[in-house]
Design a protein around this motif. Structure first.
Motif, PDB file in Angstrom:
ATOM      1  N   LEU A 150     -17.329 102.967 -38.603  1.00  0.00           N
ATOM      2  CA  LEU A 150     -17.403 103.760 -37.374  1.00  0.00           C
ATOM      3  C   LEU A 150     -16.248 104.739 -37.210  1.00  0.00           C
ATOM      4  O   LEU A 150     -16.348 105.692 -36.424  1.00  0.00           O
ATOM      5  CB  LEU A 150     -17.471 102.841 -36.153  1.00  0.00           C
ATOM      6  N   HIS A 151     -15.153 104.523 -37.941  1.00  0.00           N
ATOM      7  CA  HIS A 151     -14.031 105.459 -37.841  1.00  0.00           C
ATOM      8  C   HIS A 151     -14.172 106.623 -38.829  1.00  0.00           C
ATOM      9  O   HIS A 151     -13.300 107.493 -38.882  1.00  0.00           O
ATOM     10  CB  HIS A 151     -12.709 104.731 -38.078  1.00  0.00           C
ATOM     11  N   ARG A 152     -15.279 106.639 -39.581  1.00  0.00           N
ATOM     12  CA  ARG A 152     -15.521 107.700 -40.551  1.00  0.00           C
ATOM     13  C   ARG A 152     -16.493 108.732 -39.977  1.00  0.00           C
ATOM     14  O   ARG A 152     -17.563 108.377 -39.512  1.00  0.00           O
ATOM     15  CB  ARG A 152     -16.134 107.129 -41.836  1.00  0.00           C
ATOM     16  N   ARG A 153     -16.120 109.973 -40.022  1.00  0.00           N
ATOM     17  CA  ARG A 153     -17.017 111.038 -39.587  1.00  0.00           C
ATOM     18  C   ARG A 153     -17.906 111.436 -40.760  1.00  0.00           C
ATOM     19  O   ARG A 153     -17.754 112.503 -41.360  1.00  0.00           O
ATOM     20  CB  ARG A 153     -16.205 112.232 -39.064  1.00  0.00           C
ATOM     21  N   CYS A 158     -22.519 109.635 -38.234  1.00  0.00           N
ATOM     22  CA  CYS A 158     -22.477 110.585 -37.112  1.00  0.00           C
ATOM     23  C   CYS A 158     -23.652 111.563 -37.102  1.00  0.00           C
ATOM     24  O   CYS A 158     -24.478 111.546 -36.187  1.00  0.00           O
ATOM     25  CB  CYS A 158     -21.155 111.350 -37.146  1.00  0.00           C
ATOM     26  N   ALA A 159     -23.746 112.422 -38.117  1.00  0.00           N
ATOM     27  CA  ALA A 159     -24.767 113.481 -38.107  1.00  0.00           C
ATOM     28  C   ALA A 159     -26.184 112.933 -37.991  1.00  0.00           C
ATOM     29  O   ALA A 159     -27.054 113.547 -37.366  1.00  0.00           O
ATOM     30  CB  ALA A 159     -24.634 114.349 -39.356  1.00  0.00           C
ATOM     31  N   ILE A 160     -26.437 111.770 -38.553  1.00  0.00           N
ATOM     32  CA  ILE A 160     -27.770 111.165 -38.546  1.00  0.00           C
ATOM     33  C   ILE A 160     -28.315 110.985 -37.128  1.00  0.00           C
ATOM     34  O   ILE A 160     -29.523 111.063 -36.890  1.00  0.00           O
ATOM     35  CB  ILE A 160     -27.757 109.807 -39.302  1.00  0.00           C
ATOM     36  N   THR A 161     -27.414 110.758 -36.173  1.00  0.00           N
ATOM     37  CA  THR A 161     -27.859 110.491 -34.793  1.00  0.00           C
ATOM     38  C   THR A 161     -28.469 111.731 -34.132  1.00  0.00           C
ATOM     39  O   THR A 161     -29.092 111.620 -33.083  1.00  0.00           O
ATOM     40  CB  THR A 161     -26.693 109.967 -33.918  1.00  0.00           C
ATOM     41  N   LYS A 162     -28.306 112.900 -34.740  1.00  0.00           N
ATOM     42  CA  LYS A 162     -28.922 114.117 -34.207  1.00  0.00           C
ATOM     43  C   LYS A 162     -30.420 114.162 -34.478  1.00  0.00           C
ATOM     44  O   LYS A 162     -31.153 114.917 -33.828  1.00  0.00           O
ATOM     45  CB  LYS A 162     -28.273 115.356 -34.835  1.00  0.00           C
ATOM     46  N   PHE A 163     -30.868 113.356 -35.445  1.00  0.00           N
ATOM     47  CA  PHE A 163     -32.236 113.507 -35.938  1.00  0.00           C
ATOM     48  C   PHE A 163     -33.138 112.300 -35.705  1.00  0.00           C
ATOM     49  O   PHE A 163     -34.335 112.390 -35.927  1.00  0.00           O
ATOM     50  CB  PHE A 163     -32.193 113.830 -37.435  1.00  0.00           C
ATOM     51  N   LEU A 164     -32.569 111.174 -35.257  1.00  0.00           N
ATOM     52  CA  LEU A 164     -33.369 109.975 -35.035  1.00  0.00           C
ATOM     53  C   LEU A 164     -32.934 109.265 -33.744  1.00  0.00           C
ATOM     54  O   LEU A 164     -31.740 109.305 -33.399  1.00  0.00           O
ATOM     55  CB  LEU A 164     -33.208 108.985 -36.197  1.00  0.00           C
ATOM     56  N   PRO A 165     -33.861 108.598 -33.047  1.00  0.00           N
ATOM     57  CA  PRO A 165     -33.430 107.693 -31.973  1.00  0.00           C
ATOM     58  C   PRO A 165     -32.452 106.685 -32.554  1.00  0.00           C
ATOM     59  O   PRO A 165     -32.723 106.095 -33.612  1.00  0.00           O
ATOM     60  CB  PRO A 165     -34.743 107.020 -31.543  1.00  0.00           C
ATOM     61  N   SER A 166     -31.318 106.482 -31.895  1.00  0.00           N
ATOM     62  CA  SER A 166     -30.217 105.741 -32.522  1.00  0.00           C
ATOM     63  C   SER A 166     -29.721 104.590 -31.653  1.00  0.00           C
ATOM     64  O   SER A 166     -29.611 104.732 -30.425  1.00  0.00           O
ATOM     65  CB  SER A 166     -29.049 106.700 -32.812  1.00  0.00           C
ATOM     66  N   TYR A 167     -29.407 103.480 -32.334  1.00  0.00           N
ATOM     67  CA  TYR A 167     -29.001 102.261 -31.641  1.00  0.00           C
ATOM     68  C   TYR A 167     -27.843 101.584 -32.382  1.00  0.00           C
ATOM     69  O   TYR A 167     -27.667 101.755 -33.593  1.00  0.00           O
ATOM     70  CB  TYR A 167     -30.173 101.277 -31.564  1.00  0.00           C
ATOM     71  N   ALA A 168     -27.081 100.799 -31.629  1.00  0.00           N
ATOM     72  CA  ALA A 168     -26.036  99.957 -32.207  1.00  0.00           C
ATOM     73  C   ALA A 168     -26.632  98.606 -32.560  1.00  0.00           C
ATOM     74  O   ALA A 168     -27.367  98.015 -31.767  1.00  0.00           O
ATOM     75  CB  ALA A 168     -24.889  99.781 -31.230  1.00  0.00           C
ATOM     76  N   GLY A 372     -11.705  96.603 -41.027  1.00  0.00           N
ATOM     77  CA  GLY A 372     -10.252  96.594 -41.189  1.00  0.00           C
ATOM     78  C   GLY A 372      -9.668  97.795 -40.482  1.00  0.00           C
ATOM     79  O   GLY A 372      -9.183  97.717 -39.359  1.00  0.00           O
ATOM     80  N   GLY A 373      -9.740  98.949 -41.181  1.00  0.00           N
ATOM     81  CA  GLY A 373      -9.239 100.183 -40.585  1.00  0.00           C
ATOM     82  C   GLY A 373      -9.948 100.547 -39.299  1.00  0.00           C
ATOM     83  O   GLY A 373      -9.331 101.028 -38.343  1.00  0.00           O
ATOM     84  N   ALA A 374     -11.258 100.285 -39.252  1.00  0.00           N
ATOM     85  CA  ALA A 374     -12.020 100.594 -38.040  1.00  0.00           C
ATOM     86  C   ALA A 374     -11.550  99.752 -36.862  1.00  0.00           C
ATOM     87  O   ALA A 374     -11.435 100.247 -35.735  1.00  0.00           O
ATOM     88  CB  ALA A 374     -13.516 100.366 -38.281  1.00  0.00           C
ATOM     89  N   ASN A 381      -7.925 103.320 -29.890  1.00  0.00           N
ATOM     90  CA  ASN A 381      -8.817 104.191 -29.121  1.00  0.00           C
ATOM     91  C   ASN A 381     -10.258 103.827 -29.460  1.00  0.00           C
ATOM     92  O   ASN A 381     -10.711 104.076 -30.570  1.00  0.00           O
ATOM     93  CB  ASN A 381      -8.552 105.655 -29.456  1.00  0.00           C
ATOM     94  N   PRO A 382     -10.990 103.223 -28.514  1.00  0.00           N
ATOM     95  CA  PRO A 382     -12.342 102.739 -28.805  1.00  0.00           C
ATOM     96  C   PRO A 382     -13.346 103.828 -29.172  1.00  0.00           C
ATOM     97  O   PRO A 382     -14.382 103.537 -29.776  1.00  0.00           O
ATOM     98  CB  PRO A 382     -12.755 102.040 -27.502  1.00  0.00           C
ATOM     99  N   TYR A 383     -13.055 105.069 -28.800  1.00  0.00           N
ATOM    100  CA  TYR A 383     -14.040 106.126 -29.015  1.00  0.00           C
ATOM    101  C   TYR A 383     -13.953 106.682 -30.441  1.00  0.00           C
ATOM    102  O   TYR A 383     -13.596 107.844 -30.674  1.00  0.00           O
ATOM    103  CB  TYR A 383     -13.885 107.210 -27.955  1.00  0.00           C
ATOM    104  N   LEU A 384     -14.326 105.836 -31.379  1.00  0.00           N
ATOM    105  CA  LEU A 384     -14.372 106.225 -32.783  1.00  0.00           C
ATOM    106  C   LEU A 384     -15.526 107.211 -32.996  1.00  0.00           C
ATOM    107  O   LEU A 384     -16.478 107.259 -32.201  1.00  0.00           O
ATOM    108  CB  LEU A 384     -14.571 104.989 -33.656  1.00  0.00           C
ATOM    109  N   PRO A 385     -15.494 107.996 -34.072  1.00  0.00           N
ATOM    110  CA  PRO A 385     -16.562 108.977 -34.305  1.00  0.00           C
ATOM    111  C   PRO A 385     -17.971 108.387 -34.248  1.00  0.00           C
ATOM    112  O   PRO A 385     -18.866 108.969 -33.616  1.00  0.00           O
ATOM    113  CB  PRO A 385     -16.236 109.509 -35.706  1.00  0.00           C
ATOM    114  N   GLY A 386     -18.177 107.221 -34.882  1.00  0.00           N
ATOM    115  CA  GLY A 386     -19.506 106.609 -34.886  1.00  0.00           C
ATOM    116  C   GLY A 386     -19.937 106.122 -33.519  1.00  0.00           C
ATOM    117  O   GLY A 386     -21.129 106.197 -33.163  1.00  0.00           O
ATOM    118  N   ILE A 387     -19.001 105.626 -32.736  1.00  0.00           N
ATOM    119  CA  ILE A 387     -19.312 105.180 -31.379  1.00  0.00           C
ATOM    120  C   ILE A 387     -19.635 106.378 -30.490  1.00  0.00           C
ATOM    121  O   ILE A 387     -20.608 106.366 -29.718  1.00  0.00           O
ATOM    122  CB  ILE A 387     -18.138 104.357 -30.803  1.00  0.00           C
TER     123      ILE A 387
END
Length: 397
Positions: A150-153, A158-168, A372-374, A381-387
């Motif tokens: 989730l800490h990786r852009r 990230c980009a995938i969420t523009k094209f599909l309904p997305s869930y955690a 680990g890193g995530a 900061n909870p607002y990671l790119p994936g979140i």
């Protein structure tokens, strides 16, 4: 509280579901040597299968940098996953091409296919919209259950969420819940244990926990930078000189506010960085001809004493070079000490998990984070790119 879109709200029967997982596991000689991350996804895969989803599973492995690297193929992972599930897993040596697309269309309810390593395509790490669009063609719904990414852009995060309904997915939901609790509403007293070698990744977090933790413990190679900042002799141990001033300021701040920030008081050192090196017990300081490879028995006792009475413990990073038997007792001692506590205990980081599994008491820990890193970045900061990507998608629907 993060209100992420919940995977249980997704209708999946007869639906192609792109499930992003973290199968970045060690593979040697064509075999998975540590299947912890695979095992953690079994409940998710099983439930989605039972609910009738048509699963398109996607992950990365290693750092192939956009090129096909045979040793980083996910084919051995598919075999290991199939054995764990006791259910067929269709591996496709393709990511977004026609082969993968045709197989996704042929999936029946409950069937599973695993794509080739996402990072074999350079578009993944570039967070490329076109790559994400091609990936989205394989599915109708997207679920991210890869907290460790989730800490990786990246495109599959990230980009995938523009094209599909997305869930955690459930792992992401649980990880965020547990780490938010540690971060904002910890049980008291809270003890935080940091080890490992990466001072750069953790020094800001140590300063942050000075405000919220009741006890801070620093061991591992990173402790030598703090000891050097105090003027303690550390011989040839690993010291990050560029962080000496910040370490000194952190120690002064802890002293000013009356917070316990404990450092090693004795060390297991050696004349060389080698598994066969002869261990030397050093009290307080390490001679110039030696380097520290583990914490000593007095330190294990003191750290264990400081942990007693804690109601919540966060541990990230081993106390020494635990992979080498002669320099493993410090990490083993802390693992035993935390495992005995009647506290809510959280461990994160691949090395920490590997160490605890090695000593056979992983079941004594309340929660084992897959990130680990995530996890470290989330605690800052909870607002990671994936979140953020998942939240933005929820807000547009």
């Amino acid at each position: 509280m993060l209100r992420l879109p919940n995977w249980r709200d997704a209708y999946v029967r007869g639906v192609r579901v792109l499930l992003r997982v973290d199968f970045n596991v060690p593979v040697e000689g064509g075999k998975v040597t540590n299947d912890f991350r695979l095992r953690m996804t079994i409940p998710t895969l099983t439930e989605l299968r039972v609910r009738g989803a048509r699963l398109v599973v996607a992950s990365h492995l290693g750092r192939p940098k956009g090129k096909r690297v045979k040793s980083l193929s996910l084919q051995p992972v598919a075999k290991a996953l199939e054995e764990l599930l006791d259910y067929p897993v269709k591996f496709v040596d393709d990511i977004t091409g026609e082969q993968a697309y045709r197989l996704s269309l042929k999936l029946k309810d409950g069937e599973i296919m695993l794509l080739q390593n996402l990072r074999f395509d350079e578009g993944e790490e570039r967070n490329d919209d076109e790559f994400a669009r091609r990936l989205a063609r394989l599915a109708d719904t997207y679920i991210n259950d890869a907290f460790g990414t989730l800490h990786r852009r990246h495109a599959s995060v990230c980009a995938i969420t523009k094209f599909l309904p997305s869930y955690a997915g459930p792992l992401v939901l649980k990880e965020t819940e547990v780490l938010m609790r540690v971060r904002t509403e910890p049980d008291r007293p809270l003890a935080v244990v940091f080890g490992g070698a990466k001072v750069a990744d953790k020094i800001a977090l140590i300063r942050q926990f000075l405000k919220t933790a009741d006890v801070l413990i620093v061991g591992g190679a990173m402790a030598y930078t703090f000891l050097a900042a105090k003027g303690v002799g550390v011989g040839r141990s690993r010291v990050k000189k560029e962080y000496l001033e910040e370490a000194k300021g952190t120690l002064e701040e802890a002293r000013r506010i009356g917070r316990v920030l404990a450092l090693p008081e004795d060390h297991i050192a050696a004349s060389s960085f080698s598994a066969d090196a002869e261990p030397v017990l050093c009290r307080r300081e390490i001679p110039n001809n030696l380097l520290g490879l583990d914490i000593g028995p007095k330190t294990v006792d003191r750290f264990s004493s400081l942990l007693r009475g804690a109601k919540m413990v966060l541990w990230n990073g081993p106390m020494g070079v635990f992979e080498w038997e002669r320099f493993s007792e410090g990490t083993a001692g802390i693992a035993r000490a935390i495992g005995r506590l009647r506290a809510y205990s959280v461990i994160c980081g691949g090395d920490t998990i590997a160490a605890v599994e090695r000593y056979g008491n992983i079941d004594r820990f309340s929660y084992v984070s897959t990130g680990g890193g995530a996890a470290l970045q989330f605690l800052q900061n909870p607002y990671l790119p994936g979140i953020s990507a998942l939240l933005e998608r929820r807000n547009t629907e």
